[in-house]
Structures are given as C-alpha cells and as structure tokens.
Design a protein around this motif. Structure first.
Motif, mmCIF file in Angstrom:
data_model
loop_
_atom_site.group_PDB
_atom_site.id
_atom_site.type_symbol
_atom_site.label_atom_id
_atom_site.label_comp_id
_atom_site.label_asym_id
_atom_site.label_seq_id
_atom_site.Cartn_x
_atom_site.Cartn_y
_atom_site.Cartn_z
ATOM 1 N N ALA A 405 30.217 -35.996 2.348
ATOM 2 C CA ALA A 405 29.905 -34.607 2.798
ATOM 3 C C ALA A 405 28.981 -33.757 2.045
ATOM 4 O O ALA A 405 28.542 -32.793 2.546
ATOM 5 C CB ALA A 405 31.385 -33.959 3.000
ATOM 6 N N GLN A 406 28.684 -33.878 0.834
ATOM 7 C CA GLN A 406 27.630 -33.488 0.037
ATOM 8 C C GLN A 406 26.203 -34.181 0.248
ATOM 9 O O GLN A 406 25.343 -34.024 -0.617
ATOM 10 C CB GLN A 406 28.230 -33.408 -1.537
ATOM 11 N N CYS A 407 26.316 -35.313 0.803
ATOM 12 C CA CYS A 407 25.026 -36.148 1.178
ATOM 13 C C CYS A 407 24.455 -36.796 0.072
ATOM 14 O O CYS A 407 23.214 -36.985 -0.076
ATOM 15 C CB CYS A 407 23.746 -35.258 1.719
ATOM 16 N N ARG A 408 25.578 -37.274 -0.844
ATOM 17 C CA ARG A 408 25.407 -38.046 -1.960
ATOM 18 C C ARG A 408 25.405 -39.630 -1.611
ATOM 19 O O ARG A 408 26.413 -39.662 -0.630
ATOM 20 C CB ARG A 408 26.277 -37.660 -3.031
ATOM 21 N N ALA A 409 24.350 -40.375 -1.749
ATOM 22 C CA ALA A 409 24.424 -41.747 -1.550
ATOM 23 C C ALA A 409 25.618 -42.441 -2.238
ATOM 24 O O ALA A 409 25.907 -42.104 -3.423
ATOM 25 C CB ALA A 409 23.054 -42.339 -1.795
ATOM 26 N N LEU A 410 26.116 -43.338 -1.518
ATOM 27 C CA LEU A 410 27.403 -44.035 -2.061
ATOM 28 C C LEU A 410 27.083 -45.382 -2.453
ATOM 29 O O LEU A 410 26.532 -46.221 -1.756
ATOM 30 C CB LEU A 410 28.501 -44.051 -0.882
ATOM 31 N N ARG A 411 27.748 -45.838 -3.466
ATOM 32 C CA ARG A 411 27.666 -47.143 -3.884
ATOM 33 C C ARG A 411 28.671 -48.006 -3.139
ATOM 34 O O ARG A 411 29.348 -47.585 -2.234
ATOM 35 C CB ARG A 411 27.953 -47.270 -5.380
ATOM 36 N N ALA A 412 28.876 -49.371 -3.519
ATOM 37 C CA ALA A 412 29.493 -50.353 -2.594
ATOM 38 C C ALA A 412 30.904 -50.027 -3.037
ATOM 39 O O ALA A 412 31.789 -50.281 -2.242
ATOM 40 C CB ALA A 412 29.385 -51.798 -3.048
ATOM 41 N N ASP A 413 31.217 -49.416 -4.201
ATOM 42 C CA ASP A 413 32.531 -49.026 -4.528
ATOM 43 C C ASP A 413 33.161 -47.835 -3.903
ATOM 44 O O ASP A 413 34.261 -47.365 -4.208
ATOM 45 C CB ASP A 413 33.074 -49.148 -5.890
ATOM 46 N N GLY A 414 32.230 -47.246 -3.243
ATOM 47 C CA GLY A 414 32.580 -45.862 -2.558
ATOM 48 C C GLY A 414 32.431 -44.571 -3.469
ATOM 49 O O GLY A 414 32.322 -43.414 -3.190
ATOM 50 N N LYS A 415 31.819 -44.752 -4.681
ATOM 51 C CA LYS A 415 31.521 -43.626 -5.588
ATOM 52 C C LYS A 415 30.052 -43.334 -5.316
ATOM 53 O O LYS A 415 29.406 -43.882 -4.918
ATOM 54 C CB LYS A 415 31.779 -44.341 -7.131
ATOM 55 N N PRO A 416 29.947 -41.948 -5.515
ATOM 56 C CA PRO A 416 28.664 -41.594 -5.294
ATOM 57 C C PRO A 416 27.813 -41.684 -6.615
ATOM 58 O O PRO A 416 28.051 -41.725 -7.537
ATOM 59 C CB PRO A 416 28.815 -39.911 -4.966
ATOM 60 N N MET A 417 26.393 -41.920 -6.184
ATOM 61 C CA MET A 417 25.443 -41.825 -7.307
ATOM 62 C C MET A 417 25.370 -40.540 -7.701
ATOM 63 O O MET A 417 25.622 -39.428 -7.004
ATOM 64 C CB MET A 417 23.957 -42.184 -6.330
ATOM 65 N N SER A 418 24.854 -40.562 -8.871
ATOM 66 C CA SER A 418 24.899 -39.212 -9.775
ATOM 67 C C SER A 418 23.986 -38.251 -9.360
ATOM 68 O O SER A 418 24.257 -36.900 -9.422
ATOM 69 C CB SER A 418 25.008 -39.527 -11.047
ATOM 70 N N ASN A 419 22.668 -38.849 -8.798
ATOM 71 C CA ASN A 419 21.832 -37.692 -8.503
ATOM 72 C C ASN A 419 20.773 -38.140 -7.425
ATOM 73 O O ASN A 419 19.892 -37.796 -7.387
ATOM 74 C CB ASN A 419 21.126 -37.491 -9.786
ATOM 75 N N SER A 460 24.183 -27.485 -7.289
ATOM 76 C CA SER A 460 25.042 -27.615 -7.886
ATOM 77 C C SER A 460 25.177 -28.424 -9.243
ATOM 78 O O SER A 460 25.449 -28.089 -10.131
ATOM 79 C CB SER A 460 26.200 -27.834 -6.872
ATOM 80 N N ALA A 461 24.656 -29.593 -8.863
ATOM 81 C CA ALA A 461 24.524 -30.464 -9.987
ATOM 82 C C ALA A 461 23.849 -30.329 -10.884
ATOM 83 O O ALA A 461 24.104 -30.467 -12.264
ATOM 84 C CB ALA A 461 24.057 -32.013 -9.198
ATOM 85 N N LEU A 462 22.605 -29.593 -10.681
ATOM 86 C CA LEU A 462 21.885 -28.928 -11.698
ATOM 87 C C LEU A 462 22.305 -28.016 -12.335
ATOM 88 O O LEU A 462 22.359 -27.913 -13.720
ATOM 89 C CB LEU A 462 20.477 -28.424 -11.288
ATOM 90 N N SER A 463 23.247 -27.065 -12.068
ATOM 91 C CA SER A 463 23.930 -25.998 -12.887
ATOM 92 C C SER A 463 24.977 -26.603 -13.447
ATOM 93 O O SER A 463 25.102 -26.017 -14.624
ATOM 94 C CB SER A 463 24.403 -25.148 -11.639
ATOM 95 N N HIS A 464 25.692 -27.509 -13.287
ATOM 96 C CA HIS A 464 26.654 -28.218 -13.936
ATOM 97 C C HIS A 464 26.120 -29.106 -15.133
ATOM 98 O O HIS A 464 26.768 -29.477 -15.900
ATOM 99 C CB HIS A 464 27.387 -29.109 -13.038
ATOM 100 N N SER A 465 24.698 -29.273 -15.207
ATOM 101 C CA SER A 465 24.228 -30.020 -16.202
ATOM 102 C C SER A 465 23.594 -29.319 -17.187
ATOM 103 O O SER A 465 23.332 -29.612 -18.277
ATOM 104 C CB SER A 465 23.326 -31.048 -15.559
ATOM 105 N N LYS A 466 23.731 -27.807 -17.187
ATOM 106 C CA LYS A 466 23.108 -27.117 -18.049
ATOM 107 C C LYS A 466 24.185 -26.847 -19.202
ATOM 108 O O LYS A 466 25.659 -26.708 -18.839
ATOM 109 C CB LYS A 466 22.655 -25.686 -17.454
#
Length: 466
Positions: A405-419, A460-466
């Motif tokens: 729902a955040q438009c993150r691409a999903l790996r085969a194991d269902g986990k999202p790519m980090s960026n 959001s990801a950028l803000s959390h990486s700071k």
C-alpha cells in the motif's frame, strides 16, 4: 543502433564522481510528474529521467480522465459519491480480482492528489452528462480540453515551476544494486549512445508497462499479441525485466486496457461515450456481436474476433453532436473517418452488408427493449446514420511489479525492497486479470494516486534515515 537490454549492475558503490540526488524517478508520464510535484511540495530534490525529449508517454495519448471521489470539485457540484462507492465500482468491474490494499490506497490518494493539483492551478472539470461503463456517478476529472496531452502539458509546467529537474532523452537501462539489495543509482543512455550515471537514495519506477514490447506481450498476453498497439512505444517492459532479474513478485501480468474503437485506418481513439448514450457496433455482416456497454477494454477482443478484425460504430445526429465535443474524434472526422448515410440501405452499402440484415439489427435498438446480449436501450437510432470503421487495439498493460500500500516493490518472500518503489503502469494495477476488469480511468487512477503515494513513501523513508 541496437539498444542494450535493461539490466541490473551489482556493485558496492557507483562510479567515482557520480552525482547524487535524494530521489530518482524513472519515467516522466503522469505518474512520474505527480511524484516529482509531491516531492517538491515536501521540500525534497528529485530528478525525473525521461526517455523522450519532452515527457508524454501513455498519459498524453489518453483522454486524460482521472476518476476520484469526494474531491473539492466533485463536492462543490453536489455529486453524491464516496470512497466506498468508488472502491465498489473498481472491484465489481474487476470481478473482485483487484488487490484490495491498492484499490483502497489509490482511491484515497487520488482525492488528495487532485485537490492538491487543483490548488496549484490545474483547472479540473468533472465530465458531465454520461457515465462510463461501471461508474455509478460522475467522477471523471479532466482538463477543459478533455485530452491527456493537455493534462501532461500542465503537469510538466507545474513540475518545472515547483523546481523539479526533468532530464529528457535519458533512457534508463541500468539499476545499480549493492550486496544488501539496496538501489544505489541508475545508468542512463544519452542520444549519442553514451552512458551516464546518477546515484540516489530512493528510486521510483514510473516507466509504465510493456505494451510496446511485442515479444513480451506475446509471451504474457498472447490473445492481444496481433492487435494494433495504440500506446506509447516507450512502454518497453523495463520494470518487468528488472523485476525478473531481482526476483521480485509480480501480479496480473495478463491484465491490459484494450479499446474496441480504434479508428482505422486514420489511427485515432473514438470515445466510448457514444456507446453509453445509445450507439452500437456492427460487423461486416451488419450484425451486432456483444453488449457494448460491458466496457471498451474487453470490446477490443470482441472486435478482433470479427471478420477482418473490424467493426463499424453506428450512430445518429444527437450522438454525433456529443462526439464532436471530444478533440480526438474531431481530428478523426477531419481525417475522413466519418461516413454518412441517408437511410439503412445507404448505410448497408457503406458497410458492405445485406440491408435486410442491418435493418433487423437496428430494429433491436428500441426503447425499453433488452436484447439477446442483455443490453437495454433507452432510444432508437434515427436517420441520417453515421458510421466509423474501427478495430480493436491494445493501449497499455495493467500488470506489473507487486507493491504494498506504500508502493514499495515486494521481494519473493513478501518483504518490501528498502528503497525501490513502483507506481503507475510499472506496478500491478487495480483491474484484476485480463481486459474485462479495466474500469474507465484505472490507468490514470494508478498513475496519479500511485505517484502521490510513492512520493510520500520515499519522503518518509528519507526522514527516517536521517
């Protein structure tokens, strides 16, 4: 010059002296530009890499209609709509095969995006007077010109005005990925064949689908492989190719938007509005062959199944006046697509069919009558008649990378790519499988809403990486 295939480069770092940007966006259609505009509103720098000199893509070739519920504009017109009703319409057209998490996310994000774009000066209007197949209320948002080209022109200007960097003639061919499966940048081809690089912290794939890659279409959607492709040739399947190399999940790869009214040989789109107001399609024998109100996407398959893969759109004077409010049809008429007949005999001569057969077909079109396909009619067609020769066409694919729902691409194991994010035609759509689930406007719904969501997620990801 033969272009290299899209590829993944595995490396710990980008080449020395590679410039870097917080967010790189691959593709400058409505999805990529919406992403860029939202990022700039959030105060983030971004670069849009676009293969063409000026962004266009499938968005520019569309009618530019975006379905959305509860926008400021829709509410100001007193149109009774809701998020729940739009979700219901999307799912019912898709026979409840669309991913619910995306339908919900897109329906809500589309409203936010359109209200924000309108606040920036985009002069949205609601298309009034008729409903496209599957829509319960008037909710199609468009530019006054009713063209995707006009929508794109305004999005380009707004993105530039907001300070987004748009680099044309930059064909992305490489995704650089480090050992932790994090995207670290891209390589893109310039007009002279040279390769340049750009590092990024977040990457958004907004590069549409694979309709322009005939080999991939024949592999994944063989039923439409011989159809005219009426989309943008830049839909080359890069996202699918990269996804395969990365082992990402994909969904609904057999889904697509077709259209049963591609004017031939002029090569133009004829809006389905004339069908919804009483027009019909007949084949070369002068016979109807489907319930045309089922939808223009699945109509492509019905038309292609007819002799010589053609049909004739039949209408009368009131419908012609409606059609003349659509620029695409006006241009097709100027090119000689419209044929006029004083009566049924003359219309049969234009089509090349038996007059008695055609008369029996038109006799079916009567107020209060429900035909053998289940279509009900509100009015009869009256002479003089008009006919336009059409075929079925493929506009764009609706399957792609599986995203959350955040438009993150999903790996085969269902986990999202980090960026890595995918949106618009690069991602799985909300039309379910095949062509029949395409609700009018689903393409731009996915593009605009998906771009909006991808921008918010990257920020959001950028803000959390700071």
């Amino acid at each position: 010059m033969t272009r290299p295939d899209p590829r993944i480069i595995r490396a710990d770092a980008m080449p020395a002296d590679t410039p870097e940007v917080p967010v790189c966006i691959v593709g400058g259609g409505a999805c990529g530009l919406t992403t860029a505009i939202r990022l700039r509103d959030l105060g983030l720098d971004c670069v849009v890499l676009e293969r063409d000199a000026t962004p266009s893509g499938s968005s520019a070739l569309s009618s530019g209609f975006i379905p959305a519920a509860l926008t400021r504009l829709q509410k100001s017109l007193g149109i009774d709509d809701s998020f729940e009703l739009l979700v219901k319409d999307v799912q019912e057209k898709a026979q409840h095969g669309a991913p619910e998490h995306l339908v919900q996310a897109y329906v809500h994000a589309a409203t936010e995006a359109i209200d924000a774009l309108e606040a920036h000066g985009l002069p949205f209007e609601i298309v009034r007077g008729f409903l496209y197949p599957g829509h319960s209320v008037e909710r199609m948002h468009s530019m006054p010109e009713r063209t995707g080209e006009a929508l794109m022109a305004r999005l380009i200007k707004l993105a530039n005005d907001r300070g987004a960097d748009i680099l044309g003639e930059a064909l992305v061919r490489e995704l650089w990925v480090n050992p932790q499966d994090r995207i670290i940048g891209v390589g893109y081809e310039r007009p002279d064949g040279s390769l340049e690089h750009l590092a990024c912290e977040q990457l958004v794939l907004a590069c549409n689908g694979f309709g322009g890659n005939n080999a991939m279409v024949r592999e994944l959607i063989p039923e439409i492989g011989d159809a005219t492709f009426a989309g943008h040739t830049g839909n080359d399947g890069s996202a699918i190719s990269w996804g395969r190399q990365l082992g990402l999940q994909m969904g609904d790869l057999d889904a697509y938007q077709g259209h049963g009214a591609w004017v031939t040989p002029q090569g133009a789109l004829m809006t389905w509005a004339f069908i919804m107001e009483g027009g019909v399609q007949v084949n070369k024998q002068g016979q109807r062959f489907s319930d045309e109100t089922g939808g223009y996407s699945e109509a492509a398959v019905h038309v292609l199944a007819q002799p010589e893969s053609i049909a004739f759109n039949v209408l009368d004077q009131p419908l012609l006046e409606l059609l003349r409010t659509f620029p695409d049809f006006v241009e097709a008429e100027k090119a000689g697509a419209l044929r006029q007949a004083a009566d049924v005999t003359a219309l049969a001569a234009l089509i090349g069919c038996d007059p008695a057969t055609l008369q029996a077909t038109l006799d079916e079109v009567a107020p209060g009558r429900t035909d053998r396909f289940g279509r009900s009619f509100k009015r009869s067609l009256q002479a003089p008649y008009y006919a336009v020769k059409v075929t079925g066409a493929l506009f764009h694919t609706q399957g792609g990378l599986e995203v959350d729902a955040q438009c993150r691409a999903l790996r085969a194991d269902g986990k999202p790519m980090s960026n890595l994010y995918a949106a618009g035609g690069a991602a799985r759509g909300v039309s379910g499988a095949g062509p029949a689930g395409y609700l009018a406007g689903n393409g731009l719904l996915s593009a605009v809403a998906g771009g909006w969501i991808a921008a918010n997620s990257a920020a959001s990801a950028l803000s959390h990486s700071k």
